[in-house]
Design an enzyme around this catalytic site. Structure first.
Site, PDB file in Angstrom:
ATOM      1  N   LYS A 184     171.245 -45.035 -43.565  1.00  0.00           N
ATOM      2  CA  LYS A 184     171.018 -46.197 -42.704  1.00  0.00           C
ATOM      3  C   LYS A 184     169.552 -46.188 -42.268  1.00  0.00           C
ATOM      4  CE  LYS A 184     171.285 -46.593 -38.384  1.00  0.00           C
ATOM      5  NZ  LYS A 184     169.984 -47.346 -38.288  1.00  0.00           N
ATOM      6  N   GLU A 260     166.019 -34.073 -36.307  1.00  0.00           N
ATOM      7  CA  GLU A 260     164.571 -34.030 -36.131  1.00  0.00           C
ATOM      8  C   GLU A 260     164.268 -35.031 -35.030  1.00  0.00           C
ATOM      9  OE1 GLU A 260     161.092 -34.634 -35.692  1.00  0.00           O
ATOM     10  OE2 GLU A 260     161.113 -35.852 -37.492  1.00  0.00           O
ATOM     11  N   CYS A 294     156.120 -38.212 -34.747  1.00  0.00           N
ATOM     12  CA  CYS A 294     156.629 -37.149 -33.885  1.00  0.00           C
ATOM     13  C   CYS A 294     155.696 -35.951 -33.880  1.00  0.00           C
ATOM     14  CB  CYS A 294     158.030 -36.737 -34.313  1.00  0.00           C
ATOM     15  SG  CYS A 294     158.135 -36.228 -36.039  1.00  0.00           S
ATOM     16  N   GLU A 391     156.693 -38.683 -24.811  1.00  0.00           N
ATOM     17  CA  GLU A 391     156.064 -38.871 -26.115  1.00  0.00           C
ATOM     18  C   GLU A 391     155.403 -40.248 -26.124  1.00  0.00           C
ATOM     19  OE1 GLU A 391     157.330 -37.890 -30.709  1.00  0.00           O
ATOM     20  OE2 GLU A 391     158.859 -38.625 -29.333  1.00  0.00           O
TER      21      GLU A 391
END
Length: 490
Positions: A184, A260, A294, A391
């Site tokens: 997906k 992750e 990331c 982040e």
């Protein structure tokens, strides 16, 4: 969309769900719009899957599972190698497709094609190397056989920021191990994955081995797939909050999981660092993919004695960046993925400035069209600023001074995340100490980019579980079986 080359390329991308080797519309015929974040224009409408479509995709993966698991490893590897060759031949088309749907500059998109392709090549070579072991048990009464087997049907959820590489990093090891899969892709960037699925079919991948569902309702579709007892593996790349939700869902079926998740990477510059190399590394670690990675450096921890010079050098280089649509010549900063990402970057910058940070460059919203935010440099960012905890996922470089090594380690480790860290120093002993002391799953020592298909990618703490890439990557898709046989000489 007026560029005929782009129009022609988009026409080659399927617009349906890829289930059992066929492209078909979603149940009910609903579609979702894929937009160019540089212009806001709709570039293509694709099928919008329902939970029933997700189950149908898993049906196809389960139907193909036994045959694919029994396919010789060399044959599986050769299909992946042919896919690598096809991708290499069509690198320009795939790079352009990524730039259209995600916004990254074309030069960076070409780099992603190279990086993403390496997962196809690496795991094509790992497929025939799957091995076990054989030996006498300690008592001498029997023989121990340890064998590795495909874990079974997998559900692979990929993010929008690296549409090709995040797909190949999951698909290639799954297929190499003998697993079938439902993938997906992110709603914002499904086209690259759809192109890849078509390419793999052209390379000889049998029907049903890889299925693709695109949807604007990821929650219900994922729940239907994850809740199915036939599913045996879940791999996800995305935010930590979503990862936690998926882990709770996966617990019901005791699924193998690879996660992750988020990052908050420290970039540490010591007083003895080569500043030319540190600045170059900082630009790569921060502004690659417009900061939407990331692995992007989130906090620049710089020794107080060189903080001013480092900040000045970085600011001068960043001022030379050019923003625009990624297809334009010389553009280094493309759009963020959407307006919400722009608002987040702006909010984090405002918070830091309100707390006392010095705005050295950028920080101002850019008038539309498109979801643009300027490359920004902040100096003397104080403790407590939100961008030191969150982040950023945008082109914002935030400098925090420190006074000694212990403080640098404390600041670097002061986060729930532990994906990657970067350290610049000429002192080899200090570099070794930082390898030992920084709580991250990866580290760049005097380098600003660490990702490599041959290396295990993954983090500690809330940055995730498991590894992707390297010899470790295929193990995520294999089960281990131990068999004891009688002593053949008894």
């Amino acid at each position: 969309m007026t560029d005929p080359r782009e129009t022609q390329l988009l026409a080659t991308v399927p617009d349906g769900l890829h289930i059992g080797g066929h492209w078909r519309p979603a149940t009910g015929g609903a579609t979702l719009a894929v937009t160019d974040p540089a212009t806001g224009d709709v570039v293509k409408n694709v099928a919008d899957a329902t939970p029933a479509d997700g189950t149908a995709a898993l049906d196809a993966a389960c139907d193909a599972a036994d045959h694919w698991a029994a396919t010789p490893p060399r044959a599986r590897g050769e299909i992946l190698r042919r896919a690598f060759d096809l991708l290499t031949e069509r690198a320009d088309q795939v790079a352009l497709l990524m730039t259209i749907e995600m916004g990254k500059p074309l030069a960076e998109a070409r780099g992603e094609v190279t990086y993403g392709g390496e997962f196809l090549r690496w795991f094509s070579e790992e497929a025939p190397r799957i091995a076990g072991r054989y030996g006498v048990n300690p008592e001498g009464t029997g023989r121990m056989i340890v064998s590795r087997h495909p874990v079974g049907p997998c559900y692979l959820i990929t993010p929008w920021n690296f549409p090709l590489a995040m797909a190949t990093r999951k698909i290639a090891p799954a297929l190499a191990a003998g697993c079938t899969a439902v993938v997906k892709p992110a709603e914002a960037t499904p086209l690259t994955t759809m192109y890849l699925a078509q390419l793999l079919a052209e390379a000889g991948l049998p029907a049903g081995v890889l299925n693709v569902v695109t949807t604007s309702s990821p929650g219900p579709v994922s729940e239907a797939i994850i809740g199915d007892p036939r599913l045996r593996k879940l791999s996800f790349t995305g935010s930590t909050p979503v990862g936690r939700t998926l882990l709770r869902q996966a617990a019901g079926g005791v699924l193998r999981t690879s996660m992750e998740l988020g990052g908050n990477a420290p970039f540490v510059v010591f007083e003895d660092a080569d500043l030319d190399k540190a600045v170059q590394g900082a630009l790569a670690a921060k502004f690659r993919n417009i900061g939407q990675a990331c692995t992007a450096a989130n906090r620049f921890l710089v020794h107080r004695s060189v903080a001013a010079e480092f900040t000045e050098r970085v600011t001068k280089r960043v001022a030379e960046f050019r923003s625009g649509r990624g297809t334009e010549e010389g553009v280094t900063i493309g759009p963020l993925i959407d307006d919400a990402a722009v608002a987040k970057s702006a909010s984090l910058v405002r918070d830091a400035v309100d707390r006392g940070a010095v705005l050295r460059l950028g920080g101002e919203l850019v008038a539309g069209p498109g979801s643009f935010f300027p490359a920004t440099v902040l100096g003397d960012v104080p403790a407590g600023s939100e961008l030191l905890r969150e982040e950023i996922f945008g082109p914002v470089l935030a400098v925090v001074p420190f006074d000694d090594e212990d403080e640098a380690v404390r600041l670097a480790n002061d986060t729930e995340y532990g994906l990657v860290s970067y350290v610049y120093t000429r002192d080899l002993a200090r570099g070794q100490r930082m390898i030992e002391r920084l709580a991250t799953g990866m580290m760049g020592l005097n380098l600003g980019v660490v990702s490599n298909a041959a290396a295990p990618f993954g983090g500690w703490k809330s940055s995730g579980l498991g590894r992707e890439g390297g010899v470790e990557g295929i193990a995520e898709y294999l089960e281990t079986k131990y068999t004891l046989t009688p002593d053949p000489f008894a």
